[in-house]
Design a protein around this motif. Sequence first.
Motif, PDB file in Angstrom:
ATOM      1  N   GLU A 274      20.365 -90.784   0.826  1.00  0.00           N
ATOM      2  CA  GLU A 274      20.582 -89.531   1.553  1.00  0.00           C
ATOM      3  C   GLU A 274      21.527 -88.914   0.745  1.00  0.00           C
ATOM      4  N   LEU A 275      22.555 -89.430  -0.204  1.00  0.00           N
ATOM      5  CA  LEU A 275      23.419 -88.685  -0.910  1.00  0.00           C
ATOM      6  C   LEU A 275      22.479 -88.184  -2.165  1.00  0.00           C
ATOM      7  N   MET A 276      21.898 -89.091  -2.634  1.00  0.00           N
ATOM      8  CA  MET A 276      20.784 -88.415  -3.698  1.00  0.00           C
ATOM      9  C   MET A 276      19.944 -87.463  -3.375  1.00  0.00           C
ATOM     10  N   VAL A 277      19.719 -87.419  -2.263  1.00  0.00           N
ATOM     11  CA  VAL A 277      18.583 -86.415  -1.636  1.00  0.00           C
ATOM     12  C   VAL A 277      19.350 -85.067  -1.759  1.00  0.00           C
ATOM     13  N   ALA A 278      20.764 -85.341  -1.160  1.00  0.00           N
ATOM     14  CA  ALA A 278      21.801 -84.124  -0.866  1.00  0.00           C
ATOM     15  C   ALA A 278      22.050 -83.506  -2.408  1.00  0.00           C
ATOM     16  N   ALA A 279      22.023 -84.358  -3.355  1.00  0.00           N
ATOM     17  CA  ALA A 279      22.184 -84.010  -4.739  1.00  0.00           C
ATOM     18  C   ALA A 279      21.093 -83.175  -5.446  1.00  0.00           C
ATOM     19  N   LEU A 280      19.970 -83.492  -5.047  1.00  0.00           N
ATOM     20  CA  LEU A 280      18.583 -82.799  -5.417  1.00  0.00           C
ATOM     21  C   LEU A 280      18.600 -81.583  -4.683  1.00  0.00           C
ATOM     22  N   ASP A 281      18.912 -81.721  -3.464  1.00  0.00           N
ATOM     23  CA  ASP A 281      18.847 -80.178  -2.740  1.00  0.00           C
ATOM     24  C   ASP A 281      19.986 -79.400  -3.473  1.00  0.00           C
ATOM     25  N   ALA A 282      20.860 -79.906  -3.852  1.00  0.00           N
ATOM     26  CA  ALA A 282      22.054 -78.941  -4.618  1.00  0.00           C
ATOM     27  C   ALA A 282      21.644 -78.426  -6.223  1.00  0.00           C
ATOM     28  N   GLY A 283      20.575 -78.860  -6.377  1.00  0.00           N
ATOM     29  CA  GLY A 283      19.858 -78.701  -7.838  1.00  0.00           C
ATOM     30  C   GLY A 283      20.259 -79.582  -8.954  1.00  0.00           C
ATOM     31  N   ALA A 284      20.634 -80.797  -8.685  1.00  0.00           N
ATOM     32  CA  ALA A 284      21.041 -81.627  -9.781  1.00  0.00           C
ATOM     33  C   ALA A 284      19.954 -81.806 -10.756  1.00  0.00           C
ATOM     34  N   GLU A 285      20.264 -81.786 -12.111  1.00  0.00           N
ATOM     35  CA  GLU A 285      19.327 -82.103 -13.130  1.00  0.00           C
ATOM     36  C   GLU A 285      19.353 -83.595 -13.730  1.00  0.00           C
ATOM     37  N   SER A 286      20.500 -84.027 -13.245  1.00  0.00           N
ATOM     38  CA  SER A 286      20.517 -85.613 -13.388  1.00  0.00           C
ATOM     39  C   SER A 286      21.278 -86.182 -12.531  1.00  0.00           C
ATOM     40  N   ILE A 287      21.425 -87.322 -12.063  1.00  0.00           N
ATOM     41  CA  ILE A 287      22.151 -88.150 -11.289  1.00  0.00           C
ATOM     42  C   ILE A 287      22.807 -89.643 -11.660  1.00  0.00           C
ATOM     43  N   VAL A 288      24.166 -89.663 -11.736  1.00  0.00           N
ATOM     44  CA  VAL A 288      24.872 -90.667 -11.982  1.00  0.00           C
ATOM     45  C   VAL A 288      25.281 -91.486 -10.458  1.00  0.00           C
ATOM     46  N   VAL A 289      24.627 -92.775 -10.332  1.00  0.00           N
ATOM     47  CA  VAL A 289      25.156 -93.542  -9.096  1.00  0.00           C
ATOM     48  C   VAL A 289      26.284 -94.659  -9.633  1.00  0.00           C
ATOM     49  N   GLY A 290      27.521 -94.611  -9.051  1.00  0.00           N
ATOM     50  CA  GLY A 290      28.251 -95.470  -9.388  1.00  0.00           C
ATOM     51  C   GLY A 290      28.275 -96.684  -8.507  1.00  0.00           C
ATOM     52  N   LEU A 291      27.816 -98.069  -9.027  1.00  0.00           N
ATOM     53  CA  LEU A 291      27.305 -98.783  -8.137  1.00  0.00           C
ATOM     54  C   LEU A 291      28.371 -99.895  -7.280  1.00  0.00           C
ATOM     55  N   GLY A 292      29.582 -99.856  -7.750  1.00  0.00           N
ATOM     56  CA  GLY A 292      30.456-101.095  -7.162  1.00  0.00           C
ATOM     57  C   GLY A 292      30.803-101.004  -5.698  1.00  0.00           C
ATOM     58  N   GLY A 293      31.295-101.943  -5.065  1.00  0.00           N
ATOM     59  CA  GLY A 293      31.932-101.986  -3.942  1.00  0.00           C
ATOM     60  C   GLY A 293      30.689-101.703  -2.667  1.00  0.00           C
ATOM     61  N   SER A 294      29.644-102.289  -2.709  1.00  0.00           N
ATOM     62  CA  SER A 294      28.491-102.362  -1.746  1.00  0.00           C
ATOM     63  C   SER A 294      28.906-103.193  -0.578  1.00  0.00           C
ATOM     64  N   ALA A 295      28.424-103.008   0.658  1.00  0.00           N
ATOM     65  CA  ALA A 295      28.249-103.695   1.734  1.00  0.00           C
ATOM     66  C   ALA A 295      26.842-104.343   2.078  1.00  0.00           C
TER      67      ALA A 295
END
Length: 393
Positions: A122-143
């Motif tokens: 859903e965060l990635m969708v928010a980024a796409l909705d905001a016009g992101a041209e590239s996305i970086v996802v930091g992966l640490g600390g997952s539950a």
Amino acid sequence: MATDAGAWPQRVLVAPDKFKGTLTGPQAARAIADGVRGALPHAQVRELVIADGGEGTVDAALSAGAHARTATVTGPLGGSVHARWAMDEGTAVLELAAASGLQLVNPDPATALGATSRGTGELMVAALDAGAESIVVGLGGSACTDGGAGLLAALGARLLDADGREIHDGGGHLTALARVDLAGLDPRLRAVPVTLAADVRSPLLGRAGAAAVFGPQKGAGPEDVARLEAGLVVWARCLEEATGRDAAALDWGGAAGGSAAGLHAAVGAHFQSGLEVVAGLTGLADQLRWADLVIVGEGSLDEQSLQGKAPIALARRASAAGVPVLAVAGRVAVDRSALADAGIVAAASATEAAGSSELAQGGDAARWVAEATRALLLRSGDGLPVSPSHAER
């Protein structure tokens, strides 16, 4: 150490990671900078936050001038969480931990089996909705240990059982999966590259994989680990049938409960070490060219740090560029020779400055970090080497 206006160093780059459990990256940078100004009142000081690709990646981007954004997304166990992310000139920087992080749950077998990465999607969708041209996802600390299944579902994938019904979220339900349908995946992802930032190289499956190594940290007992592993085996098979990509073959696919594998298989995401990503986001090469001295820091400077965590990786970069490096940490648990091998001239700890770890980690933590920094600079004095290129400036 002399502190007149002509004294060296004149340009100090303060670049710590977070002091986990005590100070955020920005708080640590501010405290170290305060200590620098106490010892070198005429020095120019720049504050920069670094990270290894997990928690703190967004702070690093913000410290370099990115703009803060927030989104309300699904938490790892359902419900809503408010997750912060960053946008800088078309690049969105997200942290999986902000939406799907271990700090958002009380780890036990139920949470280990039920936690989902949906909120990160859903965060990635928010980024796409905001016009992101590239996305970086930091992966640490997952539950979660769901292989990124919830994340992909949020992006439009359908995860179906043998009867064509969508399965429930959580790694514990992946054994019911029969087919992954990616026809509804957000089409914007075809034109938006996704970079996965982490310091963990762990495969999706097996003894070194996501379930076996990290499941227990998330509350999974031996039977739960076996169930999660079985689900990831099914997940990898279904992903390969849907995409032609073998997620189980990646040496980094197990990062963030396997979310790295899911994102690679479904959208072609590529992996990059956390510091490499942060270096690009912050213009680190230019910062090092500017600096006469770099001060790195983290909560515990120990043997694990020497395996390549962000402060040590940065210290080696700075040293190779001819810039001397000091380190300030909550505690220092490595000897001087090991630090020297990493390019660090000298180090000091807040624990030493405060007189006890309890005080160093308490409400005055920033004060003791500042004091450790000030004392370190005054003690190091003219013993800091200067490369000709920096001395001439």
